[in-house]
Design a protein around this motif. Structure first.
Motif, mmCIF file in Angstrom:
data_model
loop_
_atom_site.group_PDB
_atom_site.id
_atom_site.type_symbol
_atom_site.label_atom_id
_atom_site.label_comp_id
_atom_site.label_asym_id
_atom_site.label_seq_id
_atom_site.Cartn_x
_atom_site.Cartn_y
_atom_site.Cartn_z
ATOM 1 N N CYS A 182 0.853 -1.198 0.000
ATOM 2 C CA CYS A 182 0.000 0.000 0.000
ATOM 3 C C CYS A 182 0.880 1.236 0.000
ATOM 4 O O CYS A 182 1.958 1.258 0.600
ATOM 5 N N THR B 298 -3.369 6.242 1.961
ATOM 6 C CA THR B 298 -4.548 5.987 2.785
ATOM 7 C C THR B 298 -5.795 6.527 2.101
ATOM 8 O O THR B 298 -6.787 6.834 2.747
ATOM 9 N N CYS C 48 -3.629 2.463 5.273
ATOM 10 C CA CYS C 48 -2.229 2.163 4.955
ATOM 11 C C CYS C 48 -1.366 2.764 6.074
ATOM 12 O O CYS C 48 -0.575 3.680 5.866
ATOM 13 N N GLY D 114 2.510 2.535 5.528
ATOM 14 C CA GLY D 114 3.066 2.704 4.189
ATOM 15 C C GLY D 114 4.175 3.731 4.137
ATOM 16 O O GLY D 114 5.232 3.509 3.538
ATOM 17 N N TYR E 215 -4.087 -1.274 -3.672
ATOM 18 C CA TYR E 215 -5.427 -0.871 -3.209
ATOM 19 C C TYR E 215 -5.968 0.261 -4.082
ATOM 20 O O TYR E 215 -6.383 1.307 -3.602
ATOM 21 N N HIS F 145 -1.676 -9.431 6.685
ATOM 22 C CA HIS F 145 -0.558 -8.518 6.448
ATOM 23 C C HIS F 145 0.639 -8.837 7.330
ATOM 24 O O HIS F 145 1.028 -8.067 8.214
ATOM 25 N N GLY G 41 3.032 -2.546 4.436
ATOM 26 C CA GLY G 41 2.455 -1.239 4.732
ATOM 27 C C GLY G 41 1.140 -1.239 5.455
ATOM 28 O O GLY G 41 0.806 -0.261 6.136
ATOM 29 N N MET G 42 0.346 -2.303 5.315
ATOM 30 C CA MET G 42 -0.944 -2.347 5.987
ATOM 31 C C MET G 42 -0.770 -2.796 7.441
ATOM 32 O O MET G 42 0.278 -3.286 7.849
#
Length: 494
Positions: A181, A184, A189, A192, A225, A409, A426-427
């Motif tokens: 990711c 956001t 995220c 991220g 995403y 994740h 990142g998530m």
């Protein structure tokens, strides 16, 4: 977030987003009548709420200035569908569509058509040359097949590259990631920017691609995403031609179909995998119908549903299924959204192929979902599918058959010497990040994990810098960095 945690019985403490849940719910209540409008608007409105409670950063890496594209030509290479025979690749070029929505981006970021393309000094004609259909219509796709069993020198505009497959007996190295990711805009995220997914991941991929044995790379679902095709190009803008001319492998995740990750939450503006499958241009089962249909995609079933209220127009299973090999490493990619009944004939074909192939060090079953939720069909999570295909001719592969996935994740070994999860990019989740490298050179099959970020890290600068510097300094020989890796798998090739 509370509803999802309750529905699937997850421990809220596992997910970093739960720390901000009380404030998030309070901010949501304060919206009052604006809540319905905010949900419909999506991205920017929900992002503002997330920032208000401190769950999303005020500024993300992608907002800190545009970067110039490495090459004006955006290249894709996909290893050819197994039934075509070894040595075939699908070469594709993504450009800005002259007929689609004009993207307001600097000229340095524009994607140009492959005008005057040549292969070994002869004109190269792209058999498929059309704008993206239905979704992400700001882009155009050119695509064709090439035999690269011997070196092919390809000129695409001002960019010249050489494409060649390793021999079947050669070992290869490559990097696979999942769930990366960058923003956001639609999802939490949370890490991220803190993990520097945009800068670090692209740099490490570029460094790794300079190793002579580097033969592939891939992203296994929830690819940025991205509902509208706005975020994915930011990542690709930073990739070297040396990387993008290596075979790229991808499978779709739940967020590639519906940006909020669940078919119950689908919106008409979701991409339903259509933007995804055109952007990554894999050589799937659907491409085999090109001579009959003139298209490398099968969109008939999706097209019938496009205008139906609250429909779920995910394209046919054949658009997401492929099997192939690069050197002595086999790959089998599929979509967990589609049922076992619809997918089984393709798995039977793939298993028959692999059971007859010689000099295979390993076959990777690649999917996204690690358990059956968020649109995964019954029995189609990756570990379950591995069990199913072992009852087919893939049973002949035995312990050569491994599986790798994302969805949850985390970057962890899920089953010793067999299963791997690579969704920590990142998530929220395990809050770890690193580079998983698959290696079948030197008479061994290995998965090495280079850790970059973990729970106690405050920022990317604080952790993992030794790995980044080693990859940069030893880009032509990644073996010199192996002392920094965790060994997830190390077995002799019989």
């Amino acid at each position: 977030a509370a509803g999802r945690a309750s529905q699937f019985g997850r421990e809220c403490s596992v997910w970093a987003a739960c720390e901000a849940l009380p404030g998030l719910l309070q901010a949501w209540e304060q919206l009052g009548q604006r809540r319905r409008e905010c949900t419909q608007e999506g991205g920017e409105c929900l992002l503002a709420v997330c920032r208000r409670v401190g769950a999303c950063p005020e500024e993300e890496a992608w907002q800190q200035g545009a970067s110039s594209r490495v090459s004006p030509v955006d290249i894709r290479v996909a290893s050819g569908y197994g039934a075509r025979g070894y040595g075939t690749v699908r070469l594709s070029v993504i450009s800005d569509s002259p007929t689609g929505e004009v993207r307001e981006v600097p000229d340095m970021q524009r994607r140009h058509r492959a005008a005057g393309a040549e292969a070994n000094g002869h004109d190269l004609v792209f058999d498929y040359d059309a704008p993206f259909q239905y979704k992400w219509q700001q882009f155009w796709l050119q695509s064709t097949l090439l035999d690269v069993s011997k070196p092919v020198h390809v000129k695409l505009g001002n960019t010249t590259v050489t494409l060649k497959h390793p021999s079947k007996k050669e070992g290869v190295r490559g990097v696979l990631i999942a769930d990366p990711c960058l923003t956001t805009r639609f999802v939490a995220c949370t890490f991220g920017t803190k993990m520097d997914i945009l800068g670090r991941t692209t740099s490490l991929l570029n460094y790794a691609s300079q190793d002579p044995a580097f033969g592939f790379w891939g992203i296994l679902g929830d690819n940025f995403y991205d509902r509208l095709g706005q975020d994915t190009p930011m990542f690709y803008d930073r990739l070297s031609v040396n990387l993008t001319t290596k075979p790229m492998l991808s499978v779709p995740g739940n967020h590639d179909y519906w940006v909020y990750g669940n078919p119950v939450l689908r919106k008409h503006s979701d991409q339903f995998g259509m933007g995804y499958m055109q952007w990554y241009a894999q050589d799937t089962a659907a491409t085999l119908k090109f001579k009959e249909t003139g298209s490398i995609f099968d969109l008939d079933s999706a097209a019938k549903e496009m205008g139906v209220h609250h429909s779920n127009p995910v394209p046919d299973v054949g658009n997401f299924f492929y099997y192939t090999r690069v050197g002595n490493l086999g790959f089998l990619g599929y979509s967990s959204f589609h049922s076992w009944e619809d997918s089984k004939p393709y798995f039977q074909e793939a298993c028959q192929y692999f059971s007859q192939e010689e000099d295979l060090a390993m076959v990777l079953l690649m999917g996204h979902w690690n358990h059956e939720d968020d649109g995964c069909a019954d029995g189609m999570a990756v570990p379950h599918v591995r069990d199913k295909i072992l009852d087919l001719e893939c049973g002949a592969l035995g312990f050569k058959l491994k599986h790798i996935m994302g969805h949850t994740h985390c970057n962890i070994v899920t089953e010793e010497n067999t299963g791997f999860m690579i969704g920590g990019f990142g998530m929220t989740g395990c809050r770890n990040n690193g580079i998983p490298l698959v290696d079948t050179t030197g008479g061994r099959r290995r998965v090495l994990y280079y850790p970059l970020f973990h729970l106690s890290c405050a920022s990317a600068e604080e952790c993992g810098q030794e790995v980044v510097e080693c990859f940069e300094q030893n880009a032509g020989d990644l073996q010199k960095c192996e002392h920094l890796a965790e060994v997830w798998l190390d077995e002799p090739i019989e």
